[in-house]
Design a protein around this motif. Structure first.
Motif, PDB file in Angstrom:
ATOM      1  N   GLU A   1       0.713  -0.587  -0.337  1.00 51.80           N
ATOM      2  CA  GLU A   1       0.669   0.127  -0.418  1.00 51.80           C
ATOM      3  C   GLU A   1       1.232   1.267  -0.305  1.00 51.80           C
ATOM      4  OE1 GLU A   1      -2.986   2.182   2.867  1.00 51.80           O
ATOM      5  OE2 GLU A   1      -2.039   0.489   3.354  1.00 51.80           O
ATOM      6  N   PRO A   2       0.858   2.517  -0.643  1.00 52.35           N
ATOM      7  CA  PRO A   2       1.612   3.773  -0.819  1.00 52.35           C
ATOM      8  C   PRO A   2       1.166   4.392   0.767  1.00 52.35           C
ATOM      9  CG  PRO A   2      -0.094   3.840  -2.153  1.00 52.35           C
ATOM     10  CD  PRO A   2      -0.272   2.685  -1.778  1.00 52.35           C
ATOM     11  N   ILE A   3       1.712   5.282   0.919  1.00 52.29           N
ATOM     12  CA  ILE A   3       1.567   5.892   2.278  1.00 52.29           C
ATOM     13  C   ILE A   3       1.353   6.949   1.890  1.00 52.29           C
ATOM     14  CG2 ILE A   3       3.415   7.664   3.638  1.00 52.29           C
ATOM     15  CD1 ILE A   3       5.339   5.696   3.077  1.00 52.29           C
ATOM     16  N   ASP A   4       0.100   7.791   2.426  1.00 52.98           N
ATOM     17  CA  ASP A   4      -0.880   8.625   2.010  1.00 52.98           C
ATOM     18  C   ASP A   4       0.054   9.812   3.264  1.00 52.98           C
ATOM     19  OD1 ASP A   4      -2.830  10.693   3.364  1.00 52.98           O
ATOM     20  OD2 ASP A   4      -3.144  10.116   1.920  1.00 52.98           O
ATOM     21  N   LEU A   5       0.595  10.961   2.744  1.00 51.82           N
ATOM     22  CA  LEU A   5       1.428  11.831   3.538  1.00 51.82           C
ATOM     23  C   LEU A   5       0.644  12.400   4.838  1.00 51.82           C
ATOM     24  CD1 LEU A   5       3.642  13.734   3.445  1.00 51.82           C
ATOM     25  CD2 LEU A   5       2.754  15.431   2.429  1.00 51.82           C
TER      26      LEU A   5
ATOM     27  N   THR B   1       9.842  14.416   9.976  1.00 49.51           N
ATOM     28  CA  THR B   1      11.696  13.527   9.800  1.00 49.51           C
ATOM     29  C   THR B   1      11.732  12.790   9.276  1.00 49.51           C
ATOM     30  OG1 THR B   1      12.311  12.659  11.385  1.00 49.51           O
ATOM     31  CG2 THR B   1      12.505  14.745  11.595  1.00 49.51           C
ATOM     32  N   GLU B   2      12.494  12.673   8.555  1.00 48.70           N
ATOM     33  CA  GLU B   2      13.146  11.464   7.969  1.00 48.70           C
ATOM     34  C   GLU B   2      12.966   9.912   7.997  1.00 48.70           C
ATOM     35  OE1 GLU B   2      15.257  13.650   7.847  1.00 48.70           O
ATOM     36  OE2 GLU B   2      16.200  14.412   5.700  1.00 48.70           O
ATOM     37  N   ARG B   3      12.802   9.839   9.723  1.00 49.64           N
ATOM     38  CA  ARG B   3      12.263   8.752  10.748  1.00 49.64           C
ATOM     39  C   ARG B   3      10.275   8.422  10.135  1.00 49.64           C
ATOM     40  NH1 ARG B   3      16.251   7.041  14.240  1.00 49.64           N
ATOM     41  NH2 ARG B   3      18.040   7.458  13.730  1.00 49.64           N
ATOM     42  N   HIS B   4       9.949   9.660  10.507  1.00 49.83           N
ATOM     43  CA  HIS B   4       8.112   9.674  10.537  1.00 49.83           C
ATOM     44  C   HIS B   4       8.374   8.962   9.085  1.00 49.83           C
ATOM     45  CE1 HIS B   4       8.551  12.793  13.365  1.00 49.83           C
ATOM     46  NE2 HIS B   4       6.839  12.068  13.420  1.00 49.83           N
ATOM     47  N   LEU B   5       8.666   9.199   7.475  1.00 47.59           N
ATOM     48  CA  LEU B   5       8.646   8.427   6.556  1.00 47.59           C
ATOM     49  C   LEU B   5       9.095   7.250   6.445  1.00 47.59           C
ATOM     50  CD1 LEU B   5       7.892   8.591   3.969  1.00 47.59           C
ATOM     51  CD2 LEU B   5      10.383   9.399   3.345  1.00 47.59           C
ATOM     52  N   LEU B   6      10.403   7.032   6.753  1.00 49.93           N
ATOM     53  CA  LEU B   6      10.383   5.327   7.125  1.00 49.93           C
ATOM     54  C   LEU B   6       9.998   4.441   8.044  1.00 49.93           C
ATOM     55  CD1 LEU B   6      14.689   6.123   7.141  1.00 49.93           C
ATOM     56  CD2 LEU B   6      13.081   5.256   5.196  1.00 49.93           C
ATOM     57  N   ALA B   7       9.170   5.388   9.264  1.00 52.81           N
ATOM     58  CA  ALA B   7       8.340   4.163   9.998  1.00 52.81           C
ATOM     59  C   ALA B   7       6.652   3.895   9.121  1.00 52.81           C
ATOM     60  CB  ALA B   7       7.737   5.430  11.263  1.00 52.81           C
ATOM     61  N   ALA B   8       6.614   4.707   8.477  1.00 55.36           N
ATOM     62  CA  ALA B   8       5.393   4.224   7.437  1.00 55.36           C
ATOM     63  C   ALA B   8       6.094   4.179   6.193  1.00 55.36           C
ATOM     64  CB  ALA B   8       4.836   5.928   6.638  1.00 55.36           C
TER      65      ALA B   8
ATOM     66  N   LYS C   1       4.482  -0.631   6.060  1.00 52.10           N
ATOM     67  CA  LYS C   1       3.376  -0.452   4.648  1.00 52.10           C
ATOM     68  C   LYS C   1       4.139  -2.186   4.001  1.00 52.10           C
ATOM     69  CE  LYS C   1       1.037   2.897   4.492  1.00 52.10           C
ATOM     70  NZ  LYS C   1      -0.332   3.229   4.771  1.00 52.10           N
ATOM     71  N   LEU C   2       5.599  -1.599   4.812  1.00 57.00           N
ATOM     72  CA  LEU C   2       6.168  -3.088   4.543  1.00 57.00           C
ATOM     73  C   LEU C   2       6.320  -4.621   5.211  1.00 57.00           C
ATOM     74  CD1 LEU C   2       9.799  -2.177   3.490  1.00 57.00           C
ATOM     75  CD2 LEU C   2       8.376  -2.659   2.076  1.00 57.00           C
TER      76      LEU C   2
END
Length: 450
Positions: free
Chosen positions: A175-179, A196-203, A207-208
């Motif tokens: 599933e793609p990330i919804d910002l 931060t980048e960590r928020h993105l990587l956590a999302a 998903k993974l």
């Protein structure tokens, strides 16, 4: 009650009230140790801890002082300082940010010797991390206003990286990330925090996990991304009961995969999020805070698991110190568990030569990390404890009068050598927290010590 202390969905006032209620039960705390941690992240950047919960965890570790440095945000400073006070601890509050070491004009004119060097930032040459610490309480609104456009620019850049991440996720059938839903709403951005980048990587990690499931299926699925997993990490990720799975996967992805989606931050004058180092130093000094260069040093093993073995500043350290002095940087901060005894001895010698305050701290942003820094019990590092107490005093005294700050040009002790000045402020910091002096008495004592 304990859960409320670490509840990001309620207000700081409610969390502090929950902490007060918890303390009414007289919980058993260990004796204080001669340790501190001046580099704790909270929910206002990326961390499993609210400021109140981080202070409580620090007290449970026996720390004498706790300090917060959220990325591009000091929104948790008030909560951190009050929680530390309730716990009988000292506090040092501030923020961490990324800066271009040189201005665009310096680069264009050829007067930028470090613009093509990898400093303490694994992602981009010429960009460095620095902290601004010991912020006087009455300057917090100015800090928030200064950081707002930086936070907004960082969010825009995160949106660009989400697009890159979604190409990879959809290619894997995830599933793609919804910002907004998956990142912004889970952050404290609306309350002065930073995405931060960590928020993105956590999302992305979530998903993974959603795509491959927990356990060995996740490990096998990650093989499609080519992630380099150690046996320890493989075991963590294969554990279906792992309560820290998202954080563990995030750390691996930051070290091994972030480069695939990373967008280099641009300069603030171009609408980006990175000011120059000189600008942040000037801002910090203007509000009576202490700017610090964050030394990383060549990495052999990362205690947080999010950095690969790599070379950073050690090959040109003397040149770096020269630039820091030219720019007016008064302090350098580093993490004793991350550096070797030889690295720290070299930093200490150069700091003494160039007149920089040494500041210590351990980057806390995952639930597996301990708040302790046992290295600070070693005799050769005792000056770092004194410096921490000096910053405790600085933050409180500069809030009364900017001229009482540790580095104030018109300060009562400014004529003293730095080591002597730090010792005097350090003693005042301990006396303030121990209740031996009121703040008014400390002001008088400082002026009488002239």
């Amino acid at each position: 009650m304990r859960d409320a202390i670490n509840d990001p969905s309620i207000s700081p006032a409610e969390r502090l009230a929950a902490l007060q209620d918890y303390l009414q039960g007289s919980p058993a705390f260990p004796p204080f140790v001669t340790e501190s941690n001046n580099h704790v992240h909270t929910i206002y950047s990326f961390s499993p801890y609210t400021p109140a919960a981080a202070a409580l965890r620090a007290r449970e570790a026996g720390l004498m002082v706790v300090g917060s440095v959220d990325h591009d945000s000091a929104a948790g400073a008030g909560e951190m300082a009050e929680a530390a006070r309730l716990l009988g601890m000292g506090a040092v509050t501030g923020f961490e940010c990324r800066v271009y070491v040189h201005t665009a004009d310096e680069v264009a004119s050829g007067a930028a010797p470090l613009h093509d060097r990898k400093l303490n930032n694994p992602d981009t040459e010429g960009i460095a991390y620095m902290t601004v610490q010991g912020i006087p309480a009455h300057k917090r609104d100015l800090v928030a206003a200064y950081l707002l456009p930086i936070r907004e620019a960082r969010l825009r850049r995160t949106g660009e990286m989400v697009e890159r991440a979604n190409v990879i996720l959809t290619g894997l059938g995830a599933e793609p990330i919804d910002l907004e839903r998956d990142i912004v709403e889970r952050s404290q951005f609306a309350f002065g925090g930073t995405v931060t980048e960590r928020h993105l990587l956590a999302a992305m990690a979530e998903k993974l996990i959603g795509r491959f499931g927990r356990g060995q299926g996740l490990v096998d699925g990650l093989a499609e991304l080519g992630l380099n997993l150690s046996e320890k990490v493989r075991a963590q990720l294969a554990d279906v009961e792992n309560p820290h799975l998202v954080f563990d996967l995030l750390g691996v992805m930051k070290a091994e995969f972030l480069g695939e989606i990373y967008v280099v931050p641009s300069r603030t004058e171009d609408g980006g999020e990175c000011p120059s180092m000189a600008e942040v130093i000037d801002f910090a000094k203007g509000i009576g805070a202490i700017p610090c260069y964050a030394y990383l040093g060549d990495v052999t093993a990362s205690p947080t698991g999010d950095k690969k073995a790599e070379k950073f500043e050690d090959d040109f350290l003397e040149e770096l110190f020269g630039e820091l002095r030219r720019l007016g940087m008064p302090a350098i901060t580093y993490m004793p568990p991350r550096n070797t005894a030889e690295q720290m001895a070299r930093i200490a010698a150069l700091a003494a030569e160039y007149g920089l305050l040494e500041v210590s701290g351990v980057d806390i942003n995952t639930p597996r990390q301990v708040f302790n820094c046992e290295e600070l019990q070693r005799p050769e590092l005792s000056h770092l404890n004194v410096a921490t107490w000096a910053m405790v005093a600085h933050e409180q005294l500069a809030d009364v009068d900017p001229s009482l700050g540790l580095f104030a040009v018109d300060g009562p002790l400014i004529s003293l050598p730095l080591v002597d000045r730090v010792a005097r402020y350090g003693a005042l910091g301990q006396a303030l927290v121990d209740g031996e002096l009121t703040l008014d008495q400390a002001v008088v004592a400082l002026k009488e010590d002239t």
